[in-house]
Design a protein around this motif. Structure first.
Motif, PDB file in Angstrom:
ATOM      1  N   MET A   1       0.834  -1.185   0.000  1.00  0.00           N
ATOM      2  CA  MET A   1       0.000   0.000   0.000  1.00  0.00           C
ATOM      3  C   MET A   1       0.874   1.241   0.000  1.00  0.00           C
ATOM      4  SD  MET A   1      -2.633  -1.383   2.801  1.00  0.00           S
ATOM      5  CE  MET A   1      -2.958  -3.147   2.697  1.00  0.00           C
ATOM      6  N   PHE A   2       0.380   2.190  -0.705  1.00  0.00           N
ATOM      7  CA  PHE A   2       1.129   3.426  -0.877  1.00  0.00           C
ATOM      8  C   PHE A   2       0.733   4.469   0.136  1.00  0.00           C
ATOM      9  CE2 PHE A   2       1.735   3.368  -5.737  1.00  0.00           C
ATOM     10  CZ  PHE A   2       2.682   2.385  -5.582  1.00  0.00           C
ATOM     11  N   SER A   3       1.653   5.290   0.469  1.00  0.00           N
ATOM     12  CA  SER A   3       1.310   6.493   1.201  1.00  0.00           C
ATOM     13  C   SER A   3       1.856   7.661   0.403  1.00  0.00           C
ATOM     14  CB  SER A   3       1.942   6.414   2.578  1.00  0.00           C
ATOM     15  OG  SER A   3       2.305   7.683   3.019  1.00  0.00           O
ATOM     16  N   HIS A 453       2.427   5.570   9.829  1.00  0.00           N
ATOM     17  CA  HIS A 453       1.369   5.120   8.916  1.00  0.00           C
ATOM     18  C   HIS A 453       1.730   3.756   8.335  1.00  0.00           C
ATOM     19  CE1 HIS A 453      -1.435   5.881   5.314  1.00  0.00           C
ATOM     20  NE2 HIS A 453      -0.675   4.892   4.890  1.00  0.00           N
ATOM     21  N   GLU A 454       2.971   3.656   7.829  1.00  0.00           N
ATOM     22  CA  GLU A 454       3.362   2.436   7.125  1.00  0.00           C
ATOM     23  C   GLU A 454       3.693   1.288   8.063  1.00  0.00           C
ATOM     24  OE1 GLU A 454       2.887   2.003   4.105  1.00  0.00           O
ATOM     25  OE2 GLU A 454       2.855   3.985   3.201  1.00  0.00           O
ATOM     26  N   HIS A 458      -0.907   0.379   9.050  1.00  0.00           N
ATOM     27  CA  HIS A 458      -1.458  -0.697   8.221  1.00  0.00           C
ATOM     28  C   HIS A 458      -1.354  -2.051   8.903  1.00  0.00           C
ATOM     29  CE1 HIS A 458      -2.634   1.485   4.723  1.00  0.00           C
ATOM     30  NE2 HIS A 458      -1.427   1.948   4.463  1.00  0.00           N
ATOM     31  N   GLU A 481      -6.732   3.543   4.354  1.00  0.00           N
ATOM     32  CA  GLU A 481      -5.787   4.664   4.456  1.00  0.00           C
ATOM     33  C   GLU A 481      -6.155   5.585   5.618  1.00  0.00           C
ATOM     34  OE1 GLU A 481      -3.031   4.529   2.892  1.00  0.00           O
ATOM     35  OE2 GLU A 481      -3.715   2.811   1.762  1.00  0.00           O
ATOM     36  N   HIS A 538      -6.472   8.329  -1.204  1.00  0.00           N
ATOM     37  CA  HIS A 538      -5.751   9.067  -0.164  1.00  0.00           C
ATOM     38  C   HIS A 538      -6.367  10.437   0.082  1.00  0.00           C
ATOM     39  CE1 HIS A 538      -2.690   6.087  -1.292  1.00  0.00           C
ATOM     40  NE2 HIS A 538      -2.323   6.176  -0.043  1.00  0.00           N
TER      41      HIS A 538
HETATM   42 ZN    ZN Z   1      -1.129   3.599   3.235  1.00  0.00          ZN
END
Ligand code: ZN
Length: 679
Positions: A1-3, A453-454, A458, A481, A538
């Protein structure tokens, strides 16, 4: 997953307070490379690269080549006409013999630059089709002037047929208007322009995969991740991405580079990761992909690491299909000490979070976190890139084997350096006090929020037994998110961070609290077209958090939206109380996730995250226009070259930063482009 917290130009401002190796930084480095439409293109540096061993550098070189070979796959996944359009435009751009200084030609150049940025004809962030500013007549004229052999004309077809095919796709606003459609009440599969489905309905796709899913499987396969769903002779079936299947020519090239990489690994664990990825590409088997993911998540000793494959599912309206992406990187050993402190305390954070005990993990496993230096960006990570990543995505692998979480510091550094003194903070922050906080602590707290967050967000919490991980459907991504962001926000203000030495004092966190609410409520609207809704996961999550907190802060007056001289600002009066509200919302969102409460997820998103206040929006766009900044940023990659002796022996790998945005894309389109026009 991206932030992607930092994508907004100027949302952090201030001096770099990280611990990355600054000795190899060049202060005269030009970060800004190109500017067009709503985009600014930056360069990033790779500090520490020259200190790596020859073998590590060689490994990075081969993995980088593998990272660039998948570029065309992403174009085709985004829409089946993208490759034909890009190739047509590139040929005109290079071969047109008419006036290249005309207005129309400049407009064509801008459109082509936008297509490169978005890996296709739909905007990389808003998902809307980008309409050219030149006319269809001009398009027909310039394409007709090019020799047919230099155009992507189908065998037996004419240039006119090419023009006729592409004109409505490029120019008609009603055809393929959205890359991914998330509107309620319509067939998401049929109304999205992505090339993951053809000739099938949403219902047919759902029943196709529901038949495969075994509800009792404790380690479920990520069905649908690497395929296109089509109908053949009336029967719904899959075209799998693999050697001999869909995208085979590009996949074979990727494998070729991976094989070279496998010969120069740092250790056997890393070699096995690469070999198992090759096996996945050869077979297309998702069991093999899980095997690979498990090996990958366990390799914590190697300094060089990479992502390469069909990974993130944000661009599929049904959240199943993985877009192709790659990143090659190496650990920033000094800065990683920061994330190691966080992951060593993961259990404490889980135990002390404000969520209901029954939704917490009894035992947090293997949350590994590191700060990395990116060496190359490819596929869905290029030119637009995340600043933090947490993988793998399969819930059961995260549960049983943990996940790897990274913060990409050389990218955030480029963002920060390029934003210094651009006037953004001064325009949108309430007073000099917030600007000062941002200057002092913005960079540090932003990186720390990404870390939290990461590597904690998650990974925290659990689903109750029997809850389907897809239960929240299209609302799943923004809710996830939201959860990860809130976990980070809540703990940023915890005295524990000062105690652990991660923050210098008990006021630094305020920098991130302020810029987060300001961004979520006001400044991220600079990236939304007038009268449009918010679509991106996001952005939805950030507006959800900001709007819910502002609404619930009314009673205590902890935070508010305030007017001054006709301008709207966020004002925080009580940071402690805002922290409590973050905690309260986290607890609600975690309950929704843990119980798979689709109705509540829908209510939260539809109420707080989608609609935009039209008056504030217009005002923000006007203020932003005055600053003359680009709301989105992308990157060009460094260029790596193998230095060899006459006998082929590799003696060094050099890195240079001289390539322009245009040259890089034209070179990539020549060097790494083996797929047919239509796949
Ligand atoms: Zn994320």
């Amino acid at each position: 997953m991206f932030s992607t917290l930092l994508l907004l130009a100027g949302c952090t401002n201030g001096k770099k307070t990280g611990t990355s190796d600054l000795s190899q930084h060049d202060d005269t480095f030009e970060y800004s490379v190109d500017k067009f439409a709503d985009i600014e293109i930056l360069r990033y540096q790779v500090p520490g690269f020259n200190d790596l061993s020859l073998k590590q550098k060689e490994l990075i070189y081969y993995l980088s080549e593998a990272a660039l070979e998948g570029r065309d796959i992403l174009y085709d996944q985004h829409n089946k006409y993208n490759l034909t359009i890009r190739r047509t435009l590139e040929s005109v751009y290079q071969n047109y013999e008419g006036d290249k200084n005309s207005d129309d030609f400049k407009k064509l150049e801008t459109y082509l630059k936008r297509v490169w940025m978005a890996n296709g004809i739909h905007h990389h962030y808003s998902e809307d089709k980008m309409l050219p500013e030149f006319s269809k007549e001009y398009f027909a004229e310039v394409v007709t002037s090019i020799d047919a052999t230099q155009l992507p004309v189908k065998e037996g077809a004419t240039v006119n047929e090419l023009i006729e095919m592409l004109t409505p796709i490029m120019f008609d606003p009603n055809i393929l208007p959205k890359r991914i459609n998330q509107a309620a009440g319509v067939d998401l599969v049929k109304t999205s322009a992505v090339n993951f489905y053809e000739g099938v309905s949403e219902k047919e796709v759902e029943s196709f995969y529901n038949k495969m899913k075994d509800q009792n499987d404790n380690t479920p396969i990520s069905y649908g991740l690497n395929s296109k769903v089509v109908k053949e002779n009336g029967v719904v079936t899959e075209k799998v991405y693999k050697v001999g299947g869909m995208y085979s020519p590009a996949i074979e090239r990727i494998i070729g580079w991976l094989e070279k990489a496998a010969n120069v690994t740092e250790n056997d664990a890393q070699k096995n990761v690469i070999l198992s990825l090759i096996e996945f590409y050869q077979t297309g088997s998702l069991e093999k992909f899980d095997d690979y993911s498990v090996l990958w998540v366990k390799d914590l000793d190697s300094q060089v690491d990479f992502i390469n494959g069909f990974i993130e599912t944000y661009t599929d309206p049904l959240g199943m299909k993985g877009t192709w992406e790659s990143i090659v990187n190496y650990k920033n050993i000094e800065a990683t000490k920061r994330t190691e402190i966080i992951s060593n305390n993961a259990q404490w954070f889980e135990d002390n979070s404000p969520v209901n005990k029954k939704f917490k993990k009894e035992e947090v496993k293997g949350v590994s976190a590191k700060v990395i230096t990116v060496a190359i960006l490819g596929g869905d990570c290029y030119p637009g890139t995340p600043i933090g990543i947490n993988l793998p995505n399969a819930d059961w692998i995260r549960r049983d084997h943990g996940s790897k979480s990274v913060t990409i510091e050389n990218i955030t550094e480029a963002y920060n350096k390029a934003s210094l003194g651009n006037g953004f903070s001064e325009e949108f922050m309430w007073s000099a006090e917030e600007v000062e906080l941002a200057k002092k602590y913005g960079s540090l707290t932003n990186n720390l929020h990404t870390d939290l967050h990461e590597c904690l967000g998650h990974g925290s919490g659990k689903l109750l037994p029997g809850v389907d991980s897809d239960a929240l459907k299209a609302y799943g991504s923004p809710i996830e998110e939201t959860r990860a962001d809130l976990f980070g926000l809540y703990y940023l203000g915890d005295p524990k961070l000062v105690e652990l030495g991660l923050l210098p004092n008990d006021e630094a966190y305020k920098a991130q609290y302020y810029s987060y609410l300001m961004n979520g409520a006001i400044t991220q609207l600079t990236r939304i077209q007038p009268e449009k809704d918010i679509e991106q996961a996001h952005m939805r999550n950030r507006q959800l958090i900001a709007m819910w907190v502002l609404e619930n802060a009314k009673e205590s007056n902890a935070a508010e939206m305030k007017q001054r001289d006709g301008k709207t600002y966020v004002v925080i009066n009580d940071y402690e109380k805002v922290r409590e509200l973050f905690g309260e919302l986290l607890s609600k969102i975690q309950r929704i996730k843990s119980t798979g409460d689709f109705e509540s997820a829908k209510n939260f998103i539809e109420k707080y995250a989608v609609k935009v206040d039209q008056v504030v929006h217009k005002e923000v766009l006007d203020r932003y226009a005055e600053l003359n900044l680009s709301p989105y940023r992308g990157f060009v990659n460094p260029v790596y070259n193998l230095v060899t002796k006459d006998n082929g022996e590799v003696t060094d790998v050099t890195v240079s930063y001289n390539e322009s945005y245009v040259d890089q894309h034209l070179r990539y389109s020549k060097q790494y482009s083996v797929l047919p026009n239509i796949n």
